[in-house]
Design an enzyme around this catalytic site. Sequence first.
Site, mmCIF file in Angstrom:
data_model
loop_
_atom_site.group_PDB
_atom_site.id
_atom_site.type_symbol
_atom_site.label_atom_id
_atom_site.label_comp_id
_atom_site.label_asym_id
_atom_site.label_seq_id
_atom_site.Cartn_x
_atom_site.Cartn_y
_atom_site.Cartn_z
ATOM 1 N N ASP A 14 133.060 126.186 61.768
ATOM 2 C CA ASP A 14 133.433 126.310 63.035
ATOM 3 C C ASP A 14 132.348 127.633 63.224
ATOM 4 O O ASP A 14 131.615 128.456 62.277
ATOM 5 C CB ASP A 14 134.708 126.786 63.286
ATOM 6 C CG ASP A 14 134.710 126.974 64.454
ATOM 7 O OD1 ASP A 14 133.960 125.953 65.626
ATOM 8 O OD2 ASP A 14 135.674 127.084 64.882
ATOM 9 N N ASN A 62 135.458 115.469 68.309
ATOM 10 C CA ASN A 62 134.289 116.305 68.566
ATOM 11 C C ASN A 62 133.155 115.497 69.464
ATOM 12 O O ASN A 62 132.502 115.367 70.314
ATOM 13 C CB ASN A 62 133.025 116.695 67.250
ATOM 14 C CG ASN A 62 133.700 117.754 66.618
ATOM 15 O OD1 ASN A 62 134.394 118.038 65.847
ATOM 16 N ND2 ASN A 62 134.257 118.965 68.178
HETATM 17 C C1 IPE Z 1 137.099 121.807 64.658
HETATM 18 O O1 IPE Z 1 135.892 122.795 64.706
HETATM 19 C C2 IPE Z 1 135.988 120.935 63.769
HETATM 20 C C3 IPE Z 1 134.948 120.987 62.760
HETATM 21 C C4 IPE Z 1 134.725 122.045 62.045
HETATM 22 C C5 IPE Z 1 134.001 119.745 62.179
HETATM 23 P P1 IPE Z 1 135.747 123.148 66.673
HETATM 24 O O2 IPE Z 1 135.025 123.546 67.379
HETATM 25 O O3 IPE Z 1 135.790 121.237 67.266
HETATM 26 O O4 IPE Z 1 137.535 123.022 67.396
HETATM 27 P P2 IPE Z 1 137.895 123.983 68.712
HETATM 28 O O5 IPE Z 1 137.874 122.845 69.515
HETATM 29 O O6 IPE Z 1 137.821 125.061 68.218
HETATM 30 O O7 IPE Z 1 139.651 123.583 68.214
HETATM 31 C C1 IPE Z 2 131.468 124.131 64.484
HETATM 32 O O1 IPE Z 2 130.460 124.563 64.844
HETATM 33 C C2 IPE Z 2 130.609 122.546 64.250
HETATM 34 C C3 IPE Z 2 131.446 121.286 65.100
HETATM 35 C C4 IPE Z 2 132.335 121.418 65.102
HETATM 36 C C5 IPE Z 2 130.466 119.900 64.596
HETATM 37 P P1 IPE Z 2 130.591 124.183 66.728
HETATM 38 O O2 IPE Z 2 130.091 123.795 67.512
HETATM 39 O O3 IPE Z 2 132.135 123.767 67.140
HETATM 40 O O4 IPE Z 2 130.589 126.326 67.272
HETATM 41 P P2 IPE Z 2 131.544 126.401 68.629
HETATM 42 O O5 IPE Z 2 132.428 126.811 68.359
HETATM 43 O O6 IPE Z 2 130.728 126.861 69.645
HETATM 44 O O7 IPE Z 2 130.478 128.188 68.820
HETATM 45 MG MG MG Z 3 134.179 125.654 67.355
#
Ligand code: IPE
Ligand code: IPE
Ligand code: MG
Length: 227
Positions: A14, A62
């Site tokens: 993340d 996602n």
């Molecule tokens: C969790 O991250 C999913 C992945 C790392 C693929 P998200 O960014 O989607 O999770 P939330 O929304 O912060 O819970």
């Molecule tokens: C994780 O990074 C990747 C996926 C969830 C696919 P994020 O895209 O959630 O990054 P933040 O949480 O917005 O910084």
């Molecule tokens: Mg995220």
Amino acid sequence: MEKIIPRHVGFIMDGNGRWAKKRGMPRNFGHKKGADNVEKVVSHCFEKGVECISLYAFSTENWGRPEEEVSKIMELFYDFLLKYTKTLTDNGIRLKISGDKTKLSKKLIDLAESREELTKNYKKVLNLAINYGSRQELTSAVNTLIASGKTSVTEEDVKSALYTFDLPDIDLVIRTSGESRLSNFFLWQSAYAELYFTPVLWPDLSSSDIDEAFSWYESRNRRFGKL
Ligand code: IPE
Ligand code: IPE
Ligand code: MG
């Protein structure tokens, strides 16, 4: 004293978006940097003696992101699998995809399945969770068991119907970016996992950050409900 290394490590990768934002760049730039960091993290874990690595790459939730971001992430999966094939075969790593593949493009499914087939006899496992969500996985497992005629199930039955039926339970979950939640990541498999949360954003996660997580893991006293 011999080091205690987790057998199965799960990463919730993340913070790509925030990593890019901090630099005034679009979110997709962060996803590219995040994808570029995967190989180093994975090789470091295998070098340390980990047997199985699960990477949360794309959740069932996602899909709710803008179309442009989703398609860029899907493209990055394709590029990663193509580029990473040699590393898989050179290092004896089995690729496994956990998640509902039906929503992915045919091109991506074909590539992923061909790499799963190519590497199926290797011992070390890289388990990529794509279009994965624990609730979806458990619901689908229940439906599979019902369809097989079962009216009552055991824990073993449930386990056998999960994507990860052939993997050990997760020992250590590492989530980057400072969030302390699981976000639907392998809930069954992580039932007794140690949970490690670091503020480091995924594209910045280094080998020494991982060593720190492993030292922390080593200091835990895993009781599994006993004394
Ligand atoms: C969790 O991250 C999913 C992945 C790392 C693929 P998200 O960014 O989607 O999770 P939330 O929304 O912060 O819970
Ligand atoms: C994780 O990074 C990747 C996926 C969830 C696919 P994020 O895209 O959630 O990054 P933040 O949480 O917005 O910084
Ligand atoms: Mg995220």
